[in-house]
Design an enzyme around this catalytic site. Structure first.
Site, PDB file in Angstrom:
ATOM      1  N   CYS A 117     -10.743  -3.579  -3.976  1.00 12.17           N
ATOM      2  CA  CYS A 117      -9.812  -4.595  -4.489  1.00 12.17           C
ATOM      3  C   CYS A 117     -10.566  -5.844  -4.939  1.00 12.17           C
ATOM      4  CB  CYS A 117      -8.760  -4.922  -3.440  1.00 12.17           C
ATOM      5  SG  CYS A 117      -7.615  -3.549  -3.169  1.00 12.17           S
ATOM      6  N   ASN A 175       0.837  -1.197   0.000  1.00  9.56           N
ATOM      7  CA  ASN A 175       0.000   0.000   0.000  1.00  9.56           C
ATOM      8  C   ASN A 175       0.872   1.248   0.000  1.00  9.56           C
ATOM      9  OD1 ASN A 175       0.584  -0.862   2.702  1.00  9.56           O
ATOM     10  ND2 ASN A 175      -1.071   0.378   3.520  1.00  9.56           N
ATOM     11  N   CYS A 210     -10.231  -5.248   0.669  1.00  8.83           N
ATOM     12  CA  CYS A 210     -11.332  -4.286   0.720  1.00  8.83           C
ATOM     13  C   CYS A 210     -12.232  -4.456  -0.509  1.00  8.83           C
ATOM     14  CB  CYS A 210     -10.799  -2.854   0.798  1.00  8.83           C
ATOM     15  SG  CYS A 210     -10.262  -2.165  -0.792  1.00  8.83           S
ATOM     16  N   GLU A 250      -3.017  -4.783  -2.861  1.00 10.21           N
ATOM     17  CA  GLU A 250      -3.566  -5.727  -3.836  1.00 10.21           C
ATOM     18  C   GLU A 250      -3.649  -5.104  -5.223  1.00 10.21           C
ATOM     19  OE1 GLU A 250      -4.660  -5.008  -0.855  1.00 10.21           O
ATOM     20  OE2 GLU A 250      -5.697  -6.684   0.099  1.00 10.21           O
TER      21      GLU A 250
END
Ligand code: THU
Length: 122
Positions: free
Chosen positions: A76, A29, A73, A42
């Site tokens: 994603c 991230n 999430c 991701e």
């Protein structure tokens, strides 16, 4: 996960995405002072895979420092649906302590919006 840039949330995430060709694409991230501009590990991994010409995926591994394994999430999940409408992608989430959880994409995105949804537009 070690390379994650997460000074705002302090929640570092690493992702490894296995292509159908056996390749592994990684991501972390990357946050931003303008919060919505940041992105998840991701989707960073997806961008790397697609950039090397890989669009079919078999496995995703997510690593975090959370106490319990965390699923991807919603944004994603939607990104993975784009490349796996059948939902066969195997998703494994792990913690530093070795806790694990596993899902199929179809378990996490049971009623996805796909390109066939777009086809119903008149
Ligand atoms: N994040 C990921 O990279 N992947 C996940 O599966 C959950 C959330 C990131 C986004 C943000 O940088 C931080 O973790 C806190 O939500």
């Amino acid at each position: 996960m070690e390379q994650a840039y997460a000074p705002y949330s302090d929640f570092r995430v690493g992702a490894a995405l296995r292509g159908a060709d056996g390749s592994i694409s990684i991501g972390c991230n990357v946050e931003n002072a303008a919060f919505p501009a940041g992105f998840c590990a991701e989707r960073a991994a997806v961008a790397g895979a697609v950039s090397r010409g890989v669009r079919q995926f078999t496995h995703l591994v997510i690593a975090t420092e959370a106490d319990a394994p965390t699923p991807p999430c919603g944004m994603c999940r939607q990104m993975f649906v784009e490349f796996d409408a059948a939902g066969d992608l195997e998703i494994l989430s792990v913690t530093r302590d070795g806790a694990r959880a596993q899902w199929r994409l179809a378990d996490l995105a049971p009623a996805p919006f796909t390109n066939t949804s777009l086809a119903h537009h008149s």
